[in-house]
Scaffold this motif. Structure first.
Motif, mmCIF file in Angstrom:
data_model
loop_
_atom_site.group_PDB
_atom_site.id
_atom_site.type_symbol
_atom_site.label_atom_id
_atom_site.label_comp_id
_atom_site.label_asym_id
_atom_site.label_seq_id
_atom_site.Cartn_x
_atom_site.Cartn_y
_atom_site.Cartn_z
ATOM 1 N N TRP A 154 157.127 -4.778 37.477
ATOM 2 C CA TRP A 154 157.930 -5.106 38.665
ATOM 3 C C TRP A 154 157.034 -5.681 39.765
ATOM 4 C CZ3 TRP A 154 162.864 -5.621 39.982
ATOM 5 C CH2 TRP A 154 163.196 -5.614 41.324
ATOM 6 N N LEU A 182 158.709 -9.921 39.232
ATOM 7 C CA LEU A 182 159.749 -8.876 39.288
ATOM 8 C C LEU A 182 160.144 -8.384 37.897
ATOM 9 C CD1 LEU A 182 162.055 -10.359 42.058
ATOM 10 C CD2 LEU A 182 160.329 -8.586 42.304
ATOM 11 N N VAL A 238 163.630 -9.081 35.963
ATOM 12 C CA VAL A 238 164.272 -7.788 35.695
ATOM 13 C C VAL A 238 164.649 -7.620 34.211
ATOM 14 C CG1 VAL A 238 166.132 -6.211 36.371
ATOM 15 C CG2 VAL A 238 165.138 -7.705 38.067
#
Length: 176
Positions: free
Chosen positions: A114, A119, A123
């Motif tokens: 993350w 990120l 995700v």
């Protein structure tokens, strides 16, 4: 041309009843059960999800998109964390005896992605890694089948045996 025809087939003598005109018996399907046995002896889907999660994060780091986010550390850690996830996925598949250690390491790497790798691969890679690591952590080897699944397996075996019994009886022509 006559060489390709066996003597017994041409003369009709020595041929078992029902054997004339039948297709050869199919080869036994041994590869499929072997794969199932291999997959059944290890946390296959968990390891595969961890592997795909790490690969997805690695691919998003090198994506030629102008929208790629560059959040977090962009040095060695950006590549090291997803590489650890890929390695954990492979080790889960090929060394299931140490699955608990690899799954905890995969969870830590997925959470670290993350901060270090776009990120967590937008995700998606992070979630694949987390779900795969949780599946691996919860996997237990050599568990007996649940009652419902055992009943289904028993019914499937009964159907196979009844088909084999009727197929053998149906191949013999009546009165010939």
């Amino acid at each position: 041309m006559t060489e390709s025809v066996p003597e017994s087939a041409g003369s009709g003598e020595g041929v078992a009843e029902g054997a004339v005109g039948t297709a050869p018996a199919p080869a036994p399907a041994t590869t499929r059960p072997v794969k199932r046995d291999w997959r059944g002896q290890r946390p296959f889907w968990g390891g595969l999800l961890v592997l795909f999660g790490g690969a997805e994060i690695l691919f998003t780091l090198r994506a030629p998109l102008p929208v790629v986010l560059h959040i977090g550390m962009q040095g060695l850690a950006g590549y090291l964390v997803p590489a650890v996830m890929v390695l954990c996925g492979l080790l889960i598949l090929f060394n299931p005896a140490q699955r608990l250690f690899y799954s905890v390491l995969a969870v830590l790497a997925a959470l670290a992605s993350w901060l270090t790798s776009n990120l967590g691969g937008f995700v998606i890679g992070m979630l694949l890694g987390l779900v795969g690591a949780c599946l691996t952590f919860g996997w237990l080897p050599d568990q007996p089948l649940r009652r419902g699944r055992q009943r289904r397996e028993d019914r499937r075996q009964e159907r196979r045996s009844s088909r084999a019994g009727t197929a053998g009886a149906g191949a013999d022509p009546a009165g010939v």
